[in-house]
Motif scaffolding. Structure first.
Motif, PDB file in Angstrom:
ATOM      1  N   VAL A 116      -4.269  -4.439  -7.480  1.00 35.09           N
ATOM      2  CA  VAL A 116      -4.928  -3.431  -8.294  1.00 35.09           C
ATOM      3  C   VAL A 116      -3.968  -2.262  -8.494  1.00 35.09           C
ATOM      4  N   PRO A 117      -3.700  -1.877  -9.749  1.00 36.57           N
ATOM      5  CA  PRO A 117      -2.820  -0.732  -9.965  1.00 36.57           C
ATOM      6  C   PRO A 117      -3.506   0.573  -9.558  1.00 36.57           C
ATOM      7  N   VAL A 118      -2.747   1.440  -8.909  1.00 33.96           N
ATOM      8  CA  VAL A 118      -3.246   2.766  -8.532  1.00 33.96           C
ATOM      9  C   VAL A 118      -2.726   3.731  -9.586  1.00 33.96           C
ATOM     10  N   ILE A 119      -3.632   4.193 -10.422  1.00 34.49           N
ATOM     11  CA  ILE A 119      -3.265   5.034 -11.557  1.00 34.49           C
ATOM     12  C   ILE A 119      -3.425   6.490 -11.166  1.00 34.49           C
ATOM     13  N   GLY A 120      -2.389   7.252 -11.389  1.00 35.36           N
ATOM     14  CA  GLY A 120      -2.409   8.673 -11.065  1.00 35.36           C
ATOM     15  C   GLY A 120      -1.843   9.472 -12.227  1.00 35.36           C
ATOM     16  N   GLU A 121      -1.412  10.667 -11.907  1.00 36.61           N
ATOM     17  CA  GLU A 121      -0.820  11.510 -12.931  1.00 36.61           C
ATOM     18  C   GLU A 121       0.487  10.898 -13.393  1.00 36.61           C
ATOM     19  N   LEU A 159      -2.236  -1.684  -5.053  1.00 35.11           N
ATOM     20  CA  LEU A 159      -3.036  -1.936  -3.875  1.00 35.11           C
ATOM     21  C   LEU A 159      -3.271  -3.437  -3.802  1.00 35.11           C
ATOM     22  N   LEU A 160      -2.821  -4.052  -2.720  1.00 34.68           N
ATOM     23  CA  LEU A 160      -3.009  -5.479  -2.518  1.00 34.68           C
ATOM     24  C   LEU A 160      -4.173  -5.666  -1.556  1.00 34.68           C
ATOM     25  N   THR A 161      -5.187  -6.380  -1.995  1.00 34.41           N
ATOM     26  CA  THR A 161      -6.343  -6.623  -1.144  1.00 34.41           C
ATOM     27  C   THR A 161      -6.645  -8.110  -1.097  1.00 34.41           C
ATOM     28  N   LYS A 162      -7.049  -8.563   0.056  1.00 40.35           N
ATOM     29  CA  LYS A 162      -7.554  -9.919   0.193  1.00 40.35           C
ATOM     30  C   LYS A 162      -8.769  -9.830   1.090  1.00 40.35           C
ATOM     31  N   LEU A 163      -9.894 -10.209   0.522  1.00 38.58           N
ATOM     32  CA  LEU A 163     -11.153 -10.148   1.243  1.00 38.58           C
ATOM     33  C   LEU A 163     -11.741 -11.550   1.335  1.00 38.58           C
ATOM     34  N   ALA A 164     -12.564 -11.770   2.329  1.00 33.89           N
ATOM     35  CA  ALA A 164     -13.298 -13.015   2.474  1.00 33.89           C
ATOM     36  C   ALA A 164     -14.773 -12.649   2.638  1.00 33.89           C
ATOM     37  N   TYR A 165     -15.641 -13.619   2.384  1.00 31.93           N
ATOM     38  CA  TYR A 165     -17.064 -13.330   2.329  1.00 31.93           C
ATOM     39  C   TYR A 165     -17.872 -14.445   2.963  1.00 31.93           C
ATOM     40  N   GLY A 174     -12.202   1.671 -11.060  1.00 33.19           N
ATOM     41  CA  GLY A 174     -13.206   2.514 -11.706  1.00 33.19           C
ATOM     42  C   GLY A 174     -13.708   3.635 -10.819  1.00 33.19           C
ATOM     43  N   LYS A 175     -13.973   3.325  -9.546  1.00 34.90           N
ATOM     44  CA  LYS A 175     -14.530   4.329  -8.635  1.00 34.90           C
ATOM     45  C   LYS A 175     -13.475   4.978  -7.748  1.00 34.90           C
ATOM     46  N   ASP A 209      -2.974  -3.604   1.532  1.00 34.02           N
ATOM     47  CA  ASP A 209      -1.627  -3.038   1.547  1.00 34.02           C
ATOM     48  C   ASP A 209      -1.426  -2.176   0.312  1.00 34.02           C
ATOM     49  N   TYR A 210      -0.551  -1.197   0.434  1.00 30.12           N
ATOM     50  CA  TYR A 210      -0.191  -0.357  -0.696  1.00 30.12           C
ATOM     51  C   TYR A 210       1.319  -0.413  -0.885  1.00 30.12           C
ATOM     52  N   ILE A 211       1.732  -0.698  -2.111  1.00 27.99           N
ATOM     53  CA  ILE A 211       3.152  -0.760  -2.453  1.00 27.99           C
ATOM     54  C   ILE A 211       3.396   0.265  -3.556  1.00 27.99           C
ATOM     55  N   THR A 212       4.350   1.161  -3.349  1.00 29.48           N
ATOM     56  CA  THR A 212       4.652   2.167  -4.360  1.00 29.48           C
ATOM     57  C   THR A 212       5.432   1.536  -5.510  1.00 29.48           C
ATOM     58  N   THR A 213       5.356   2.148  -6.670  1.00 29.55           N
ATOM     59  CA  THR A 213       6.098   1.622  -7.820  1.00 29.55           C
ATOM     60  C   THR A 213       7.597   1.751  -7.595  1.00 29.55           C
TER      61      THR A 213
END
Length: 176
Positions: free
Chosen positions: A52-57, A64-70, A98-99, A141-145
């Protein structure tokens, strides 16, 4: 003689008491059939790794790299028109972009339990039923551009600063 009889009765009472309590403790525990049925109705769904891209100024600040299980209800999941992993990925984008649930600037403020609850609530709202029972976080995880834009080292490029001796292949000798 009375001491001997008293000792025998005392040993007999202790033995009977210990046998009684060991049988009482060793009896099969009561099975909660309702909980067992609920657990049998659930299946484990492994999610995809979602970037997921982290959009800022000024644009995209990182990813943001996420892996979830359910754990999902089998019957309700089978009734969904869109496959569960794709629907989950779409909802994750809605929740994370969005949030803006995760503020990467203040890492210490991230509450994993609240994140799980919000993801579960959002997915169940999207499905229109209690499809998701539990959310498991496998990876965040978070990876900077800046780290993404740095070119990868080329094959054969020295990564260690300083003198590195050249390694020559072993010469074949006829004597060995």
């Amino acid at each position: 003689m009375i001491k001997l009889i008293g000792t025998g009765v005392w040993i007999l009472l202790i033995t009977l008491g210990s046998v009684y309590f060991s049988l009482k403790m060793a009896s099969a525990p009561k099975v909660d059939t309702e909980a067992a049925e609920r657990e049998a109705a659930l299946e484990f769904v492994s999610g995809y790794t979602t970037t997921v891209p982290v959009i800022g100024e000024g644009g995209v600040n990182g990813y943001l790299l996420t892996k979830l299980a359910y754990k999902a209800n089998k019957e309700l999941a089978a009734k969904q028109t869109v496959p569960l992993p794709q629907m989950i990925t779409d909802e994750l984008y809605t929740l994370l972009v969005g949030k803006k649930m995760i503020d990467v600037a203040t890492v210490g403020s991230f509450d994993v339990e609240a994140f799980r609850g919000i993801v579960k609530e959002g997915l169940n709202r999207r499905f229109g039923a209690e499809v998701i029972a539990e959310v498991y976080v496998e990876q965040i995880d978070y990876i900077t551009t800046a780290s993404v834009q740095d070119p990868a080292p080329k094959r054969g490029q020295t990564l260690v600063k300083g003198e590195v001796p050249a390694v020559k292949p072993a010469e074949a000798s006829g004597g060995h």
